[in-house]
Scaffold this motif. Structure first.
Motif, mmCIF file in Angstrom:
data_model
loop_
_atom_site.group_PDB
_atom_site.id
_atom_site.type_symbol
_atom_site.label_atom_id
_atom_site.label_comp_id
_atom_site.label_asym_id
_atom_site.label_seq_id
_atom_site.Cartn_x
_atom_site.Cartn_y
_atom_site.Cartn_z
ATOM 1 N N LYS A 111 31.953 11.500 16.100
ATOM 2 C CA LYS A 111 33.138 10.950 16.766
ATOM 3 C C LYS A 111 33.126 11.276 18.260
ATOM 4 N N THR A 112 32.706 12.486 18.603
ATOM 5 C CA THR A 112 32.629 12.885 20.010
ATOM 6 C C THR A 112 31.621 12.037 20.759
ATOM 7 N N LYS A 113 30.503 11.723 20.123
ATOM 8 C CA LYS A 113 29.478 10.895 20.747
ATOM 9 C C LYS A 113 30.014 9.502 21.046
ATOM 10 N N ILE A 147 33.204 8.624 21.429
ATOM 11 C CA ILE A 147 34.230 8.729 22.465
ATOM 12 C C ILE A 147 33.596 8.889 23.839
ATOM 13 N N ALA A 148 32.582 9.733 23.932
ATOM 14 C CA ALA A 148 31.906 9.935 25.215
ATOM 15 C C ALA A 148 31.177 8.670 25.663
ATOM 16 N N HIS A 149 30.593 7.957 24.699
ATOM 17 C CA HIS A 149 29.841 6.747 25.039
ATOM 18 C C HIS A 149 30.746 5.663 25.602
ATOM 19 N N TYR A 150 31.852 5.406 24.940
ATOM 20 C CA TYR A 150 32.742 4.328 25.375
ATOM 21 C C TYR A 150 33.789 4.779 26.395
ATOM 22 N N GLY A 151 33.940 6.053 26.627
ATOM 23 C CA GLY A 151 34.958 6.524 27.550
ATOM 24 C C GLY A 151 34.448 6.923 28.915
ATOM 25 N N PHE A 152 33.125 6.979 29.101
ATOM 26 C CA PHE A 152 32.586 7.471 30.359
ATOM 27 C C PHE A 152 32.849 6.514 31.521
ATOM 28 N N LEU A 158 36.486 6.291 32.502
ATOM 29 C CA LEU A 158 36.871 7.528 33.184
ATOM 30 C C LEU A 158 36.442 7.499 34.647
#
Length: 70
Positions: free
Chosen positions: A37-39, A41-46, A49
């Protein structure tokens, strides 16, 4: 008299090993689930951001200026 040994101690310790193993397995499952889940979130949120940080910077650029490569 010294040769009598309680068998209950062996039975309880084997149950604890099985319970410990199931706890360890469930912790591994939750850790793997959390990392997946963290991966995502980081992939689509970078990129969003970076755009939000750029929009709140001091010179206040327009969105087209942030998205253009130049």
């Amino acid at each position: 008299m010294a040769s009598t040994i309680s068998l209950k101690a062996k039975g309880n310790s084997s149950k604890k090993k099985v319970e410990d193993r199931s706890v360890i397995d469930s912790v591994k499952e939750w850790t793997t689930w959390g990392m997946k889940k963290t991966k995502v979130i980081a992939h689509y949120g970078f990129i969003p951001l970076i755009i939000i940080i750029g929009m709140n910077s001091d010179p206040k650029p327009q969105l087209s200026q942030l998205l253009s490569p130049v």
